[in-house]
Design an enzyme around this catalytic site. Structure first.
Site, PDB file in Angstrom:
ATOM      1  N   ASP A  43       0.857  -1.198   0.000  1.00 28.55           N
ATOM      2  CA  ASP A  43       0.000   0.000   0.000  1.00 28.55           C
ATOM      3  C   ASP A  43       0.888   1.242   0.000  1.00 28.55           C
ATOM      4  OD1 ASP A  43      -0.782  -2.004   2.454  1.00 28.55           O
ATOM      5  OD2 ASP A  43      -2.513  -1.554   1.191  1.00 28.55           O
ATOM      6  N   ASP A 183     -10.645  -4.439  -1.547  1.00 25.88           N
ATOM      7  CA  ASP A 183      -9.559  -4.067  -0.648  1.00 25.88           C
ATOM      8  C   ASP A 183     -10.110  -3.184   0.464  1.00 25.88           C
ATOM      9  OD1 ASP A 183      -6.404  -2.223  -1.124  1.00 25.88           O
ATOM     10  OD2 ASP A 183      -7.415  -2.972   0.665  1.00 25.88           O
TER      11      ASP A 183
HETATM   12  C1  DX5 Z   1      -6.098   0.869   3.099  1.00 29.12           C
HETATM   13  C2  DX5 Z   1      -5.295  -0.078   2.251  1.00 29.12           C
HETATM   14  C3  DX5 Z   1      -5.731  -1.482   2.518  1.00 29.12           C
HETATM   15  C4  DX5 Z   1      -5.501  -1.854   3.941  1.00 29.12           C
HETATM   16  C5  DX5 Z   1      -6.326  -3.062   4.253  1.00 29.12           C
HETATM   17  O1  DX5 Z   1      -6.536   1.894   2.398  1.00 29.12           O
HETATM   18  O2  DX5 Z   1      -5.444   0.129   0.881  1.00 29.12           O
HETATM   19  O3  DX5 Z   1      -5.025  -2.407   1.717  1.00 29.12           O
HETATM   20  O4  DX5 Z   1      -4.137  -2.142   4.173  1.00 29.12           O
HETATM   21  O5  DX5 Z   1      -6.317  -3.187   5.625  1.00 29.12           O
HETATM   22  P1  DX5 Z   1      -7.558  -3.930   6.316  1.00 29.12           P
HETATM   23  O6  DX5 Z   1      -7.601  -5.273   5.681  1.00 29.12           O
HETATM   24  O7  DX5 Z   1      -7.160  -3.958   7.761  1.00 29.12           O
HETATM   25  O8  DX5 Z   1      -8.757  -3.109   6.018  1.00 29.12           O
END
Ligand code: DX5
Length: 233
Positions: A43, A183
């Site tokens: 990310d 996501d």
């Molecule tokens: C947040 C990122 C995601 C995040 C997902 O904007 O793009 O990929 O890391 O984290 P969780 O699975 O905890 O929502």
């Protein structure tokens, strides 16, 4: 270090690095790989397009050097058309751009493919799926954000499932070779809903790297996805 020409086949749970314990990153990656992970998502955040600042291309380089994982760089940045080249050079297998941040998304996607990496296009919750549809033929992955991007641990936005169903219908009707990913807020419950709506890859941060037992968490999520994808609604 060579980049892949195809994304990993079948349903994929894609651990995202934002939730990994960076003091134990190697062990976290090893645990995910041992459990069957084939793909991780980095990310990338610039504190401008989203209110957080995270990683640069060196993390992609490190993961590619250390593992055989397929690595995507998810660019949550205001200048993806400029930033992309750094992640291509670092060995990313795929670069995911945000439609909202591209001046000329079609040209940017073509440049990625010309550079030999797979091209993904992401939309934030407020962006309708209709804006992505005309570009589906130019991408290897369509990413529906199921949270407002920026932080791990946010709540899954159920209304995004309608976008997933729309995109799944068009991808299948046009026979496109395009992955469909969600996501944000993915856990044992929401992954089932997302798979039933037609997503085939699921980025999970806190549910995997935030778990006490990364391997068990990864395997449990993968199992849930497989059961639900075959019973698409
Ligand atoms: C947040 C990122 C995601 C995040 C997902 O904007 O793009 O990929 O890391 O984290 P969780 O699975 O905890 O929502």
């Amino acid at each position: 270090m060579t980049t892949a020409t195809r994304r990993p086949a079948g349903l994929q749970v894609v651990p995202s690095l934002l939730s990994a314990d960076l003091a134990r990153l190697g062990a976290c990656l090893d645990a995910a790989c041992k459990a069957g992970a084939a793909w991780v998502s980095v990310d990338v955040m610039d504190g401008h397009f989203v209110p957080n600042i995270s990683f640069g291309p060196d993390l992609v380089r490190l993961i590619k050097r250390r593992t055989g994982l397929f690595v995507d760089a998810h660019l949550m940045v205001s200048n993806p058309e400029e930033a992309a080249s750094f992640f291509v050079a670092a060995g990313a297998d795929m670069v995911v751009l945000h439609l909202e941040a591209c001046r000329d998304p079609r040209a940017a996607l073509r440049r990625l493919r010309k550079a030999g990496v797979l091209a993904g296009l992401a939309i934030k919750p407020r962006t309708p799926a209709a804006r992505l549809l005309p570009l589906l033929g130019e991408v290897d992955l369509a990413l529906v954000m199921t949270v407002e991007p920026g932080f791990a641990g946010a709540k899954f936005l159920e209304p995004m499932l309608a976008k997933v169903r729309t995109l799944r219908r068009v991808i299948d009707a046009e026979g496109l070779d395009c992955g469909l990913q969600v996501d944000g807020g993915i856990n044992a419950v929401t992954i089932a809903a997302a798979a039933a709506a037609g997503a085939d890859s699921f980025v999970a941060g806190s549910a995997v790297f935030g778990a006490k037992d990364i391997g068990a968490a990864f395997r449990a999520l993968s199992g849930k996805a497989k059961i639900s994808f075959n019973h698409k609604t």
